[in-house]
Design an enzyme around this catalytic site. Structure first.
Site, PDB file in Angstrom:
ATOM      1  N   SER A 103      35.025 -81.065   6.573  1.00  0.00           N
ATOM      2  CA  SER A 103      33.803 -81.917   7.293  1.00  0.00           C
ATOM      3  C   SER A 103      33.878 -81.375   8.651  1.00  0.00           C
ATOM      4  O   SER A 103      34.457 -81.035   9.426  1.00  0.00           O
ATOM      5  CB  SER A 103      34.211 -83.411   7.154  1.00  0.00           C
ATOM      6  OG  SER A 103      33.589 -84.148   8.113  1.00  0.00           O
ATOM      7  N   TYR A 134      40.257 -91.120   8.695  1.00  0.00           N
ATOM      8  CA  TYR A 134      39.575 -90.029   7.424  1.00  0.00           C
ATOM      9  C   TYR A 134      39.718 -88.466   8.213  1.00  0.00           C
ATOM     10  O   TYR A 134      39.926 -87.457   7.328  1.00  0.00           O
ATOM     11  CB  TYR A 134      38.228 -90.569   7.357  1.00  0.00           C
ATOM     12  CG  TYR A 134      37.367 -89.568   6.648  1.00  0.00           C
ATOM     13  CD1 TYR A 134      37.556 -89.230   5.364  1.00  0.00           C
ATOM     14  CD2 TYR A 134      36.443 -88.983   7.385  1.00  0.00           C
ATOM     15  CE1 TYR A 134      36.765 -88.382   4.706  1.00  0.00           C
ATOM     16  CE2 TYR A 134      35.498 -87.797   6.885  1.00  0.00           C
ATOM     17  CZ  TYR A 134      35.668 -87.786   5.168  1.00  0.00           C
ATOM     18  OH  TYR A 134      34.813 -86.680   4.780  1.00  0.00           O
ATOM     19  N   LYS A 190      41.318 -84.589   7.108  1.00  0.00           N
ATOM     20  CA  LYS A 190      40.654 -83.322   6.716  1.00  0.00           C
ATOM     21  C   LYS A 190      41.422 -82.382   7.574  1.00  0.00           C
ATOM     22  O   LYS A 190      41.660 -81.086   7.236  1.00  0.00           O
ATOM     23  CB  LYS A 190      39.172 -83.504   7.134  1.00  0.00           C
ATOM     24  CG  LYS A 190      38.199 -84.300   6.252  1.00  0.00           C
ATOM     25  CD  LYS A 190      38.146 -83.886   4.735  1.00  0.00           C
ATOM     26  CE  LYS A 190      37.772 -84.770   4.104  1.00  0.00           C
ATOM     27  NZ  LYS A 190      37.868 -84.588   2.518  1.00  0.00           N
TER      28      LYS A 190
HETATM   29  P1  NAD Z   1      32.605 -89.595  -3.600  1.00  0.00           P
HETATM   30  O1  NAD Z   1      33.603 -90.600  -3.148  1.00  0.00           O
HETATM   31  O2  NAD Z   1      31.522 -89.748  -4.215  1.00  0.00           O
HETATM   32  O3  NAD Z   1      33.426 -88.404  -4.574  1.00  0.00           O
HETATM   33  C1  NAD Z   1      34.958 -88.335  -4.539  1.00  0.00           C
HETATM   34  C2  NAD Z   1      35.497 -88.834  -5.816  1.00  0.00           C
HETATM   35  O4  NAD Z   1      36.840 -88.592  -5.912  1.00  0.00           O
HETATM   36  C3  NAD Z   1      35.139 -90.012  -6.521  1.00  0.00           C
HETATM   37  O5  NAD Z   1      34.444 -90.087  -7.754  1.00  0.00           O
HETATM   38  C4  NAD Z   1      36.413 -90.820  -6.731  1.00  0.00           C
HETATM   39  O6  NAD Z   1      36.491 -91.646  -7.836  1.00  0.00           O
HETATM   40  C5  NAD Z   1      37.451 -89.587  -6.952  1.00  0.00           C
HETATM   41  N1  NAD Z   1      38.642 -89.657  -6.530  1.00  0.00           N
HETATM   42  C6  NAD Z   1      39.056 -90.498  -5.170  1.00  0.00           C
HETATM   43  N2  NAD Z   1      40.672 -90.352  -5.083  1.00  0.00           N
HETATM   44  C7  NAD Z   1      41.128 -89.666  -6.242  1.00  0.00           C
HETATM   45  C8  NAD Z   1      42.271 -89.456  -6.819  1.00  0.00           C
HETATM   46  N3  NAD Z   1      43.301 -90.040  -6.180  1.00  0.00           N
HETATM   47  N4  NAD Z   1      42.323 -89.075  -8.130  1.00  0.00           N
HETATM   48  C9  NAD Z   1      41.248 -88.616  -8.930  1.00  0.00           C
HETATM   49  N5  NAD Z   1      40.035 -88.835  -8.325  1.00  0.00           N
HETATM   50  C10 NAD Z   1      39.916 -89.364  -7.260  1.00  0.00           C
HETATM   51  O7  NAD Z   1      32.426 -88.536  -2.284  1.00  0.00           O
HETATM   52  P2  NAD Z   1      31.594 -87.166  -2.117  1.00  0.00           P
HETATM   53  O8  NAD Z   1      30.567 -87.871  -0.965  1.00  0.00           O
HETATM   54  O9  NAD Z   1      31.195 -86.682  -3.035  1.00  0.00           O
HETATM   55  O10 NAD Z   1      32.479 -86.345  -1.326  1.00  0.00           O
HETATM   56  C11 NAD Z   1      33.394 -85.523  -1.731  1.00  0.00           C
HETATM   57  C12 NAD Z   1      34.381 -84.687  -0.828  1.00  0.00           C
HETATM   58  O11 NAD Z   1      33.717 -84.281   0.297  1.00  0.00           O
HETATM   59  C13 NAD Z   1      35.313 -85.768  -0.246  1.00  0.00           C
HETATM   60  O12 NAD Z   1      36.438 -85.106   0.035  1.00  0.00           O
HETATM   61  C14 NAD Z   1      34.662 -86.113   1.218  1.00  0.00           C
HETATM   62  O13 NAD Z   1      35.749 -86.562   2.226  1.00  0.00           O
HETATM   63  C15 NAD Z   1      33.965 -85.028   1.548  1.00  0.00           C
HETATM   64  N6  NAD Z   1      33.004 -84.812   2.477  1.00  0.00           N
HETATM   65  C16 NAD Z   1      32.105 -85.913   2.332  1.00  0.00           C
HETATM   66  C17 NAD Z   1      30.818 -86.007   3.014  1.00  0.00           C
HETATM   67  C18 NAD Z   1      29.867 -86.843   2.907  1.00  0.00           C
HETATM   68  O14 NAD Z   1      28.991 -87.217   3.869  1.00  0.00           O
HETATM   69  N7  NAD Z   1      29.713 -87.306   1.582  1.00  0.00           N
HETATM   70  C19 NAD Z   1      30.962 -85.169   4.572  1.00  0.00           C
HETATM   71  C20 NAD Z   1      31.971 -84.464   4.515  1.00  0.00           C
HETATM   72  C21 NAD Z   1      33.022 -84.198   3.902  1.00  0.00           C
HETATM   73  C1  UD1 Z   2      29.639 -89.875   9.534  1.00  0.00           C
HETATM   74  C2  UD1 Z   2      31.376 -89.834  10.341  1.00  0.00           C
HETATM   75  C3  UD1 Z   2      31.616 -88.412   9.735  1.00  0.00           C
HETATM   76  C4  UD1 Z   2      31.514 -88.097   8.398  1.00  0.00           C
HETATM   77  C5  UD1 Z   2      29.886 -88.427   7.946  1.00  0.00           C
HETATM   78  C6  UD1 Z   2      29.645 -88.123   6.584  1.00  0.00           C
HETATM   79  C7  UD1 Z   2      31.355 -91.371  11.971  1.00  0.00           C
HETATM   80  C8  UD1 Z   2      31.573 -91.429  13.535  1.00  0.00           C
HETATM   81  N1  UD1 Z   2      31.246 -90.283  11.666  1.00  0.00           N
HETATM   82  O1  UD1 Z   2      29.042 -89.057  10.512  1.00  0.00           O
HETATM   83  O2  UD1 Z   2      33.170 -88.461   9.901  1.00  0.00           O
HETATM   84  O3  UD1 Z   2      31.922 -86.752   7.938  1.00  0.00           O
HETATM   85  O4  UD1 Z   2      29.406 -89.582   8.285  1.00  0.00           O
HETATM   86  O5  UD1 Z   2      30.118 -89.068   5.712  1.00  0.00           O
HETATM   87  O6  UD1 Z   2      31.248 -92.464  11.305  1.00  0.00           O
HETATM   88  N2  UD1 Z   2      22.906 -94.465  11.894  1.00  0.00           N
HETATM   89  C9  UD1 Z   2      22.184 -95.507  12.174  1.00  0.00           C
HETATM   90  N3  UD1 Z   2      22.113 -96.732  11.649  1.00  0.00           N
HETATM   91  C10 UD1 Z   2      22.930 -96.841  10.441  1.00  0.00           C
HETATM   92  C11 UD1 Z   2      23.703 -95.759  10.008  1.00  0.00           C
HETATM   93  C12 UD1 Z   2      23.665 -94.627  10.769  1.00  0.00           C
HETATM   94  O7  UD1 Z   2      21.439 -95.454  13.215  1.00  0.00           O
HETATM   95  O8  UD1 Z   2      22.797 -97.921   9.887  1.00  0.00           O
HETATM   96  C13 UD1 Z   2      23.009 -93.213  12.711  1.00  0.00           C
HETATM   97  C14 UD1 Z   2      24.161 -92.816  13.146  1.00  0.00           C
HETATM   98  O9  UD1 Z   2      24.223 -93.585  14.770  1.00  0.00           O
HETATM   99  C15 UD1 Z   2      24.277 -91.400  13.554  1.00  0.00           C
HETATM  100  C16 UD1 Z   2      23.105 -91.078  12.200  1.00  0.00           C
HETATM  101  O10 UD1 Z   2      22.500 -92.207  11.985  1.00  0.00           O
HETATM  102  O11 UD1 Z   2      23.550 -91.000  14.669  1.00  0.00           O
HETATM  103  C17 UD1 Z   2      23.907 -90.641  11.058  1.00  0.00           C
HETATM  104  O12 UD1 Z   2      24.913 -91.564  10.905  1.00  0.00           O
HETATM  105  P1  UD1 Z   2      26.064 -91.256   9.560  1.00  0.00           P
HETATM  106  O13 UD1 Z   2      25.190 -91.306   8.195  1.00  0.00           O
HETATM  107  O14 UD1 Z   2      26.884 -92.510   9.661  1.00  0.00           O
HETATM  108  O15 UD1 Z   2      26.667 -90.005   9.697  1.00  0.00           O
HETATM  109  P2  UD1 Z   2      27.355 -89.368  10.922  1.00  0.00           P
HETATM  110  O16 UD1 Z   2      27.708 -90.592  12.047  1.00  0.00           O
HETATM  111  O17 UD1 Z   2      26.970 -88.209  11.610  1.00  0.00           O
END
Ligand code: NAD
Ligand code: UD1
Length: 335
Positions: A124, A149, A153
């Site tokens: 991330s 979290y 990572k």
């Molecule tokens: P998500 O929660 O939709 O998907 C994760 C999946 O992993 C889920 O389906 C959950 O059931 C499964 N899971 C969790 N723990 C498990 C375990 N112990 N054994 C087997 N399955 C398990 O999340 P996502 O948004 O698809 O994110 C996927 C990855 O990307 C994560 O590692 C997350 O941290 C990373 N990531 C996500 C974002 C985001 O904004 N969505 C941003 C940066 C990084």
């Molecule tokens: C957050 C996490 C980051 C994670 C990412 C994706 C924090 C500080 N960071 O990023 O670690 O990788 O999500 O899961 O939590 N906002 C509003 N109102 C809301 C929600 C969000 O104004 O109700 C604004 C926030 O202030 C930010 C932007 O929208 O400026 C995006 O927010 P968000 O979707 O939570 O992502 P990040 O904060 O960038």
């Protein structure tokens, strides 16, 4: 090639499974359904016409993971599984360290026992901390994270680098995602957050659908053109395609640890997201300005040059696509 996708029924995992199937990869999924549903397996079949083998085991159960490797001739792994709610990780750090770290270590140990050494990891942009420049480039390295979290990572990136030092047959890709939103254009798969969402787009969707009353915009006094925070939003389908490119790179390069930002390189403010969402979908998103959220940075976005040069990957979808596809998924969910 046979790919094991952990967390393959989740938001980013399911979209990546679709892209892999469309490129004729053989896909096996392990997902314990903690944050997903088995119905996603059928949705994937509806989209691609192809069947995915799904194990609903937990990665914390090492024997179950081993069984998957015994039963399938796996060549490579994409590791999405983990917990991802930033605020919850602050309240429940042990739960986050336990699941995210132990599941990864189990998986890597089993891979090593089966001599499978190609690994793509979901990292991330949060690992950069606050580097003092909003344009994040891979050479900046890891900074000070603001949540358990984020620390998981960083730790997993470090574990993977150490693993490679110990055994340089490993080929590892660390993919640092920016802000994934959007959904598959079919509207069949997307992000389904439980309860009150923390992230912006899921919150907008619940306000637009009437489930929540009003969106709080966290601060309009930042040093940005309209005062609201700027992020690099990336369509989940573009992100999923980035994983296929990363696998292709691992299959065709020398072993090593490769690090890539997956973002568009362009930032949008919170108000731009809200206004675009309202315009392309013709729906109202009630919103008000609220105090800043602790830990938010004013602005950050990716320098995506390395991914372009080495993976031949760049984002193709627009902010309009992201807003339209997110709403299309939500509409189907509430029908
Ligand atoms: P998500 O929660 O939709 O998907 C994760 C999946 O992993 C889920 O389906 C959950 O059931 C499964 N899971 C969790 N723990 C498990 C375990 N112990 N054994 C087997 N399955 C398990 O999340 P996502 O948004 O698809 O994110 C996927 C990855 O990307 C994560 O590692 C997350 O941290 C990373 N990531 C996500 C974002 C985001 O904004 N969505 C941003 C940066 C990084
Ligand atoms: C957050 C996490 C980051 C994670 C990412 C994706 C924090 C500080 N960071 O990023 O670690 O990788 O999500 O899961 O939590 N906002 C509003 N109102 C809301 C929600 C969000 O104004 O109700 C604004 C926030 O202030 C930010 C932007 O929208 O400026 C995006 O927010 P968000 O979707 O939570 O992502 P990040 O904060 O960038």
């Amino acid at each position: 090639m046979k790919v094991l996708v952990t967390g393959g029924l989740g938001f980013i995992g399911s979209h990546t499974v679709v892209e892999l199937l469309e490129k004729d990869y053989d896909v096996i999924v392990i997902d314990n359904l903690y944050n997903s549903e088995l119905a996603v397996k059928d949705k994937i079949k509806q989209i691609t016409g192809k069947e995915v083998k799904v194990y609903t085991d937990d990665l914390l159960d090492k024997q179950a993971v081993d069984k998957i490797f015994v039963e399938n001739d796996i060549d490579e792994v994409i590791h999405f599984a983990g917990y991802k709610a930033v605020g919850e990780s602050v309240r429940k750090p042990l739960m986050y360290y336990h699941n995210n770290l132990m599941s990864t270590i189990n998986l890597l140990e089993v891979m090593k026992e089966h001599n499978v050494k190609k690994f793509v990891f979901s990292s991330s942009a949060t690992i950069y901390g606050d580097p003092g420049n909003p344009k994040y480039v891979e050479t900046m390295g890891r900074g000070k994270t603001t949540s358990p979290y984020g620390t998981t990572k960083c730790m997993i990136e470090q574990i993977l680098e150490d693993l490679y030092v110990s055994d340089n047959e490993w080929s590892i890709s660390l993919l640092r995602y920016f802000n994934p939103i959007g959904a598959h254009e079919s509207g069949l798969i997307g992000e389904k957050p439980n309860g009150i969402p923390n992230n912006l787009m899921p919150y907008i969707l619940k306000v637009a659908s009437g489930e929540l009353e009003i969106l709080n915009i966290f601060g309009n006094d930042y040093n940005t053109p309209d005062g609201t925070c700027i992020r690099d939003y990336i369509h989940v389908v573009d992100l999923a395609k980035g994983h296929v490119c990363a696998l292709d790179k691992l299959e065709n390069s020398a072993s090593g640890v490769y690090v890539y930002n997956l973002g568009s390189g362009k930032g949008y403010s919170v108000l731009e997201i809200v206004n675009t969402f309202e315009r392309v979908n013709g729906v109202k998103v009630n919103h008000q300005i609220a105090p800043r959220r602790a830990g938010d940075l004013a602005e950050f976005f990716a320098d995506p040059t390395k991914a372009l040069n080495e993976l031949k990957w760049k984002t193709e979808k627009t902010l309009e696509d992201m807003c339209r596809d997110s709403w299309n998924f939500m509409k189907k969910e509430i029908e």
